[in-house]
Design a protein around this motif. Sequence first.
Motif, PDB file in Angstrom:
ATOM      1  N   LYS A 184      -0.380   7.128  -4.308  1.00 51.57           N
ATOM      2  CA  LYS A 184      -1.479   6.171  -4.162  1.00 51.57           C
ATOM      3  C   LYS A 184      -1.231   5.207  -2.999  1.00 51.57           C
ATOM      4  O   LYS A 184      -2.179   4.707  -2.393  1.00 51.57           O
ATOM      5  N   SER A 185       0.049   4.935  -2.679  1.00 49.55           N
ATOM      6  CA  SER A 185       0.343   4.151  -1.468  1.00 49.55           C
ATOM      7  C   SER A 185      -0.166   4.910  -0.248  1.00 49.55           C
ATOM      8  O   SER A 185      -0.707   4.315   0.688  1.00 49.55           O
ATOM      9  N   ALA A 186       0.037   6.212  -0.273  1.00 46.49           N
ATOM     10  CA  ALA A 186      -0.459   7.036   0.826  1.00 46.49           C
ATOM     11  C   ALA A 186      -1.985   6.975   0.885  1.00 46.49           C
ATOM     12  O   ALA A 186      -2.566   6.912   1.969  1.00 46.49           O
ATOM     13  N   VAL A 187      -2.631   6.970  -0.274  1.00 48.47           N
ATOM     14  CA  VAL A 187      -4.096   6.877  -0.310  1.00 48.47           C
ATOM     15  C   VAL A 187      -4.548   5.529   0.288  1.00 48.47           C
ATOM     16  O   VAL A 187      -5.532   5.457   1.018  1.00 48.47           O
ATOM     17  N   GLU A 188      -3.779   4.473   0.019  1.00 43.03           N
ATOM     18  CA  GLU A 188      -4.133   3.166   0.593  1.00 43.03           C
ATOM     19  C   GLU A 188      -4.030   3.203   2.121  1.00 43.03           C
ATOM     20  O   GLU A 188      -4.892   2.667   2.823  1.00 43.03           O
ATOM     21  N   MET A 189      -2.988   3.848   2.625  1.00 44.32           N
ATOM     22  CA  MET A 189      -2.846   3.907   4.083  1.00 44.32           C
ATOM     23  C   MET A 189      -3.914   4.804   4.707  1.00 44.32           C
ATOM     24  O   MET A 189      -4.439   4.498   5.781  1.00 44.32           O
ATOM     25  N   LEU A 190      -4.239   5.896   4.016  1.00 45.10           N
ATOM     26  CA  LEU A 190      -5.361   6.727   4.466  1.00 45.10           C
ATOM     27  C   LEU A 190      -6.619   5.864   4.571  1.00 45.10           C
ATOM     28  O   LEU A 190      -7.356   5.929   5.552  1.00 45.10           O
ATOM     29  N   THR A 191      -6.844   5.068   3.540  1.00 39.09           N
ATOM     30  CA  THR A 191      -8.029   4.211   3.483  1.00 39.09           C
ATOM     31  C   THR A 191      -8.071   3.282   4.701  1.00 39.09           C
ATOM     32  O   THR A 191      -9.112   3.147   5.358  1.00 39.09           O
ATOM     33  N   ARG A 192      -6.934   2.665   5.002  1.00 39.73           N
ATOM     34  CA  ARG A 192      -6.909   1.684   6.099  1.00 39.73           C
ATOM     35  C   ARG A 192      -7.115   2.347   7.455  1.00 39.73           C
ATOM     36  O   ARG A 192      -7.808   1.814   8.320  1.00 39.73           O
ATOM     37  N   ILE A 193      -6.505   3.513   7.636  1.00 38.86           N
ATOM     38  CA  ILE A 193      -6.620   4.152   8.958  1.00 38.86           C
ATOM     39  C   ILE A 193      -7.949   4.884   9.106  1.00 38.86           C
ATOM     40  O   ILE A 193      -8.591   4.816  10.152  1.00 38.86           O
TER      41      ILE A 193
END
Lengths: 107, 234
Positions: B148-157
Amino acid sequence: MTSPTINRTDLINLVITSLRDVLEQSGRPLPATIEENTLLFGKGALLDSLALVTIVVDLEQRLEEEHGLTLTLADDRAMSQRNSPFRSVGALVDYLEQLIHEEQSRD
Amino acid sequence: MTEQEVVLITGTSRGIGRFLVEHFLQRGALVEGCARSPVDWELPGYTHHQVDISNEGQVKAMLSAIQRRHGRLDIAINNAGIAAMNHALLTPGETASRILNINVLGSFLVCREAAKLMRRRNYGRIVNFSTIAVPLRLEGEALYAAAKSAVEMLTRILAREFAPFGITVNAIGPTPIETDLIRSVPREKLQHIIDTLAIRRFGTFADIAHVIDFFVHPASNYITGQVIYLGGGG
């Protein structure tokens, strides 16, 4: 080399139509003529990186919707080629012909 | 082209996804949903796709079907996800791979294909799902929280990459809600999580819908790349 339903002239027209749409949408000037040797990407070319992304997606969608061809234009191989298939209209058409040929050989 | 708003929701077979289907149908949208399994219910305005979101071909086929049927996609809600709570030393590689595939790869593929459709109208709203387990760094949820941390970074980029196409990308980080996802978590562990929140209660479906309504509102066109955690736990 290309599908009986899509020949080289069709592909050139497809790329030119897509290019015109992308340039219009992004508010960039349309050149007087667009030909096979028209530069797409690189120094002095028509597209910036975002417009290049847009035309790649747009072409994938047109090929699928108008010709039933599901192709992935921007794969690792395309991006790592010394002579980019996205450098000019003609190079892009050559690349599309190659992808269509490979796709049909797989069937 | 369809006149009504078209919404894609992943993971609609039960829980939050199932609730969101009804939520968006009630506001007059047409809802396209997917899950790995078929659903044993039907609702007017809802179309179900049996799709594994970590399968690129299946995701592409689903979005192509939406394009053919409606010619538009306004909203995509990446609700589908899996969790497996266990100590890292007891987590098999296969489980780790499955958690990363569904949560990270699946969210990415749906975002990418949804954005291709949304860009045609220069408008779109994407909402991804994170979890309170990320800011709370919960033991036993290393893989789930990492995914889910990866999903957050996907979201930001992706928020930055999709902005030129009029598409916003945001994420919600829910607290525990009484769904199947947490059925196997011991009650005392759940209570421990609740006790760390500013507002000490379980979340509700309505809490989630409220944040999603905010993110997908047409007026939220200047809100992107944000993660909102429920309950004040972030």
